[in-house]
Write an enzyme that holds these catalytic residues in place. Structure first.
Site, PDB file in Angstrom:
ATOM      1  N   ASN A 108       5.316  10.232   5.315  1.00 38.10           N
ATOM      2  CA  ASN A 108       4.751  10.334   3.976  1.00 38.10           C
ATOM      3  C   ASN A 108       4.184  11.745   3.836  1.00 38.10           C
ATOM      4  O   ASN A 108       3.111  12.043   4.363  1.00 38.10           O
ATOM      5  CB  ASN A 108       3.654   9.258   3.856  1.00 38.10           C
TER       6      ASN A 108
ATOM      7  N   LYS B 253       1.753  12.348   6.894  1.00 37.46           N
ATOM      8  CA  LYS B 253       1.279  11.095   7.485  1.00 37.46           C
ATOM      9  C   LYS B 253       2.476  10.413   8.141  1.00 37.46           C
ATOM     10  O   LYS B 253       3.592  10.503   7.624  1.00 37.46           O
ATOM     11  CB  LYS B 253       0.704  10.166   6.407  1.00 37.46           C
TER      12      LYS B 253
ATOM     13  N   ARG C  35       8.687   8.175   2.226  1.00 40.97           N
ATOM     14  CA  ARG C  35       8.086   7.888   0.922  1.00 40.97           C
ATOM     15  C   ARG C  35       8.416   9.039  -0.024  1.00 40.97           C
ATOM     16  O   ARG C  35       8.091  10.196   0.263  1.00 40.97           O
ATOM     17  CB  ARG C  35       6.570   7.767   1.049  1.00 40.97           C
TER      18      ARG C  35
ATOM     19  N   HIS D  82       2.442   5.023  -7.571  1.00 43.12           N
ATOM     20  CA  HIS D  82       1.734   4.145  -6.612  1.00 43.12           C
ATOM     21  C   HIS D  82       2.416   2.781  -6.508  1.00 43.12           C
ATOM     22  O   HIS D  82       1.789   1.796  -6.149  1.00 43.12           O
ATOM     23  CB  HIS D  82       0.257   3.895  -7.021  1.00 43.12           C
TER      24      HIS D  82
ATOM     25  N   HIS E 121      -5.727   0.551  -7.821  1.00 39.98           N
ATOM     26  CA  HIS E 121      -5.530   1.376  -6.626  1.00 39.98           C
ATOM     27  C   HIS E 121      -6.426   2.600  -6.813  1.00 39.98           C
ATOM     28  O   HIS E 121      -6.155   3.462  -7.654  1.00 39.98           O
ATOM     29  CB  HIS E 121      -4.048   1.769  -6.518  1.00 39.98           C
ATOM     30  N   LEU E 122      -7.525   2.663  -6.048  1.00 40.09           N
ATOM     31  CA  LEU E 122      -8.507   3.732  -6.252  1.00 40.09           C
ATOM     32  C   LEU E 122      -8.639   4.568  -4.982  1.00 40.09           C
ATOM     33  O   LEU E 122      -9.369   4.210  -4.048  1.00 40.09           O
ATOM     34  CB  LEU E 122      -9.864   3.117  -6.628  1.00 40.09           C
ATOM     35  N   GLY E 123      -7.876   5.662  -4.912  1.00 34.93           N
ATOM     36  CA  GLY E 123      -7.950   6.582  -3.771  1.00 34.93           C
ATOM     37  C   GLY E 123      -8.221   7.970  -4.322  1.00 34.93           C
ATOM     38  O   GLY E 123      -8.985   8.116  -5.284  1.00 34.93           O
ATOM     39  N   ASN E 124      -7.616   9.014  -3.748  1.00 33.97           N
ATOM     40  CA  ASN E 124      -7.723  10.330  -4.378  1.00 33.97           C
ATOM     41  C   ASN E 124      -7.015  10.298  -5.723  1.00 33.97           C
ATOM     42  O   ASN E 124      -7.498  10.826  -6.711  1.00 33.97           O
ATOM     43  CB  ASN E 124      -7.116  11.399  -3.466  1.00 33.97           C
ATOM     44  N   GLY E 125      -5.843   9.655  -5.746  1.00 34.53           N
ATOM     45  CA  GLY E 125      -5.184   9.347  -7.007  1.00 34.53           C
ATOM     46  C   GLY E 125      -5.563   7.921  -7.374  1.00 34.53           C
ATOM     47  O   GLY E 125      -5.772   7.095  -6.483  1.00 34.53           O
TER      48      GLY E 125
ATOM     49  N   ARG F 124      -7.998  14.939 -10.722  1.00 32.11           N
ATOM     50  CA  ARG F 124      -7.175  14.851 -11.944  1.00 32.11           C
ATOM     51  C   ARG F 124      -7.962  14.181 -13.066  1.00 32.11           C
ATOM     52  O   ARG F 124      -8.727  13.246 -12.818  1.00 32.11           O
ATOM     53  CB  ARG F 124      -5.908  14.037 -11.669  1.00 32.11           C
TER      54      ARG F 124
ATOM     55  N   GLU G 209       0.923   0.722   2.788  1.00 29.85           N
ATOM     56  CA  GLU G 209       2.113   1.385   2.253  1.00 29.85           C
ATOM     57  C   GLU G 209       3.158   1.620   3.351  1.00 29.85           C
ATOM     58  O   GLU G 209       4.351   1.458   3.120  1.00 29.85           O
ATOM     59  CB  GLU G 209       1.724   2.710   1.591  1.00 29.85           C
TER      60      GLU G 209
HETATM   61  P1  ADP Z   1      -5.167   8.950  -0.752  1.00 32.63           P
HETATM   62  O1  ADP Z   1      -4.976   8.764  -2.224  1.00 32.63           O
HETATM   63  O2  ADP Z   1      -5.150  10.383  -0.320  1.00 32.63           O
HETATM   64  O3  ADP Z   1      -4.317   8.029   0.134  1.00 32.63           O
HETATM   65  P2  ADP Z   1      -7.389   7.258   0.084  1.00 32.63           P
HETATM   66  O4  ADP Z   1      -6.798   5.983  -0.352  1.00 32.63           O
HETATM   67  O5  ADP Z   1      -7.581   7.485   1.552  1.00 32.63           O
HETATM   68  O6  ADP Z   1      -6.679   8.535  -0.520  1.00 32.63           O
HETATM   69  O7  ADP Z   1      -8.832   7.379  -0.627  1.00 32.63           O
HETATM   70  C1  ADP Z   1      -9.631   8.512  -0.508  1.00 32.63           C
HETATM   71  C2  ADP Z   1     -10.928   8.235  -1.274  1.00 32.63           C
HETATM   72  O8  ADP Z   1     -11.560   7.081  -0.710  1.00 32.63           O
HETATM   73  C3  ADP Z   1     -11.919   9.404  -1.168  1.00 32.63           C
HETATM   74  O9  ADP Z   1     -12.481   9.650  -2.447  1.00 32.63           O
HETATM   75  C4  ADP Z   1     -12.977   8.841  -0.233  1.00 32.63           C
HETATM   76  O10 ADP Z   1     -14.257   9.378  -0.490  1.00 32.63           O
HETATM   77  C5  ADP Z   1     -12.939   7.360  -0.571  1.00 32.63           C
HETATM   78  N1  ADP Z   1     -13.539   6.570   0.503  1.00 32.63           N
HETATM   79  C6  ADP Z   1     -13.095   6.400   1.757  1.00 32.63           C
HETATM   80  N2  ADP Z   1     -13.977   5.661   2.475  1.00 32.63           N
HETATM   81  C7  ADP Z   1     -15.010   5.362   1.648  1.00 32.63           C
HETATM   82  C8  ADP Z   1     -16.230   4.638   1.775  1.00 32.63           C
HETATM   83  N3  ADP Z   1     -16.586   4.074   2.929  1.00 32.63           N
HETATM   84  N4  ADP Z   1     -17.028   4.539   0.690  1.00 32.63           N
HETATM   85  C9  ADP Z   1     -16.685   5.126  -0.481  1.00 32.63           C
HETATM   86  N5  ADP Z   1     -15.553   5.813  -0.665  1.00 32.63           N
HETATM   87  C10 ADP Z   1     -14.730   5.941   0.378  1.00 32.63           C
END
Ligand code: ADP
Length: 397
Positions: A7, A14, A87, A176, A205-209, A238, A381
């Site tokens: 990925n 990754k 991916r 996603h 789905h709440l990550g960087n994106g 973003r 994923e």
């Molecule tokens: P990506 O989209 O790069 O795969 P991830 O799914 O790993 O990203 O999510 C990254 C986000 O998750 C970052 O904003 C990080 O701060 C947040 N995050 C990770 N662990 C925690 C936690 N224990 N508490 C709050 N936010 C977290």
């Protein structure tokens, strides 16, 4: 025999190695360049062992794939890699299924790269590298957009001149998808409602994106990301959806050009833009707890947009059976889940704060008397990519 999943991001690669049945992750990790050129950190984790971090000399994806291979061998993992699952973020209008990569397909991928200039080129470079390092393996592309190929036309189109769709291909794709598809299937399993076409889910789905998808019977019916992964919810850097008139104003009155707007909307907005602290949710949360006003404001905006989307998607679905939180923030931030749910009591969606604090993967964190289940699902994923790749490898039934 085993399956390697790759990925590729702009400065990371990754990887995960899974058994031949695509069930168990044997090894996982990431090669991370931290923006530097020829030195990277190789993270290596195996279940039951302590994670290791090693500095490695490699300046490109080919070097990174070799380093992954070396570290597998050095750790006594000498299984033959028969499949490499890649991916690929954008499959364009062409690819809506996992696809075996041959020279012709590689060329087609190259052509749709302009649709996702930030995301597809690193993946293509990784494909190129891995085909050289593993010439005998089946290389299979698994697309983030594929899950949305059946999205209804009224969700695919933007209310723009129809000709833009016909001539320039302007439409919603959705992203996603690998994660949303996994979560939809896992939720149905947890709820004991597999193959139930009436099951209504809203997945966040709440990550960087960040993206949300409304799913009925494991099929998406609406999603927040659009022509690009810039649309929809507020994200780490973003903006998500904004009034397009803002862009016109900035271009016409302040002389901003496309490059400037691209940089601002993709890399200087979202949590980072509002808080001025960081794009990383944990850091924004820490600052907010220490009394930083803009960090608090950023989190309130972030939560509020998710809440409004859940409301809108509930109407789209004609009700909701389960709300799902996944990815880094969704899986780990107790406070964010709490903030989002606080205000959704009108949907008879009631969070159990004690269960929420436990942070248990794949659990229901709703109160017993909540009409809506609230599930925390650890997204997988890599496993999904491996399974999809395994299903279509040459010679599989
Ligand atoms: P990506 O989209 O790069 O795969 P991830 O799914 O790993 O990203 O999510 C990254 C986000 O998750 C970052 O904003 C990080 O701060 C947040 N995050 C990770 N662990 C925690 C936690 N224990 N508490 C709050 N936010 C977290």
């Amino acid at each position: 025999m085993s399956i390697l999943v790759l990925n590729a991001g702009s400065s990371t690669l990754k990887y995960a190695l899974l058994d031949d049945a695509a069930k168990t992750e044997l090894v996982g990790g990431v090669v991370d360049w931290h923006g530097g050129d020829s030195t990277a950190t190789l993270h290596f984790r195996t279940p039951g062992c302590e994670d290791s971090h090693t500095l490695v000399e490699c300046s490109d994806y080919r070097g990174a794939v070799y380093e992954i291979l070396h570290s597998l061998t050095a750790n006594g993992i000498d299984k033959k890699i028969s499949i490499v699952g890649h991916r690929i973020v954008h499959g364009g209008p062409v690819f809506n299924q996992p696809t075996l990569i041959d020279d012709h397909m590689r060329e087609e991928l190259e052509q749709i790269s302009t649709l996702a200039p930030l995301h597809n080129p690193p993946a293509l470079a990784a494909v190129e590298a891995a085909r050289k390092v593993f010439p005998d393996a089946a290389h299979i592309a698994v697309f983030d957009t594929a899950f949305y190929s059946g999205l209804p036309m009224h969700e695919v189109l933007y209310p723009l001149p129809y000709q833009w769709f016909e001539e320039y291909g302007i439409r919603r794709y959705g992203f996603h998808g690998i994660s949303h598809a996994y979560c939809a299937a896992r939720a149905a399993e947890i709820l004991g409602r597999q193959e139930d076409l009436s099951l209504r889910l809203v997945i966040c789905h709440l990550g960087n994106g960040c993206s949300a998808t409304a799913v009925r019977g494991e099929q998406p019916v609406a999603t927040t990301m659009g022509f690009t992964p810039l649309d929809g919810l507020m994200m780490g850097t973003r903006s998500g959806s904004i009034d397009p008139g803002i862009l016109l104003h900035l271009m016409q009155q302040h002389g901003m050009n496309g490059e400037h707007l691209d940089e601002s909307l993709n890399r200087q907005s979202g949590l980072l833009g509002i808080s001025g602290v960081s794009s990383d949710f944990r850091e924004v949360e820490q600052s907010a707890n220490a009394g930083h006003k803009r960090a608090s404001l950023a989190i309130e905006m972030f939560a509020s947009r998710i809440r409004s989307t859940i409301g809108a998607f509930t109407v789209t679905l004609g009700g909701i059976d389960a709300l799902i939180f996944t990815a880094g923030i969704g899986e780990h931030s107790t406070t964010l889940r709490s903030r989002v749910c606080n205000g959704l009591q009108c949907l008879n969606l009631l969070l159990d704060e004690d269960k929420n604090r436990e942070n248990d993967a794949d659990s229901n964190i709703a109160q017993m008397d909540s009409a809506v289940r609230i599930l925390l699902i650890r997204t997988r994923e890599e496993q999904s990519i491996a399974r999809a790749a395994q299903r279509i490898r040459p010679g599989s039934p």
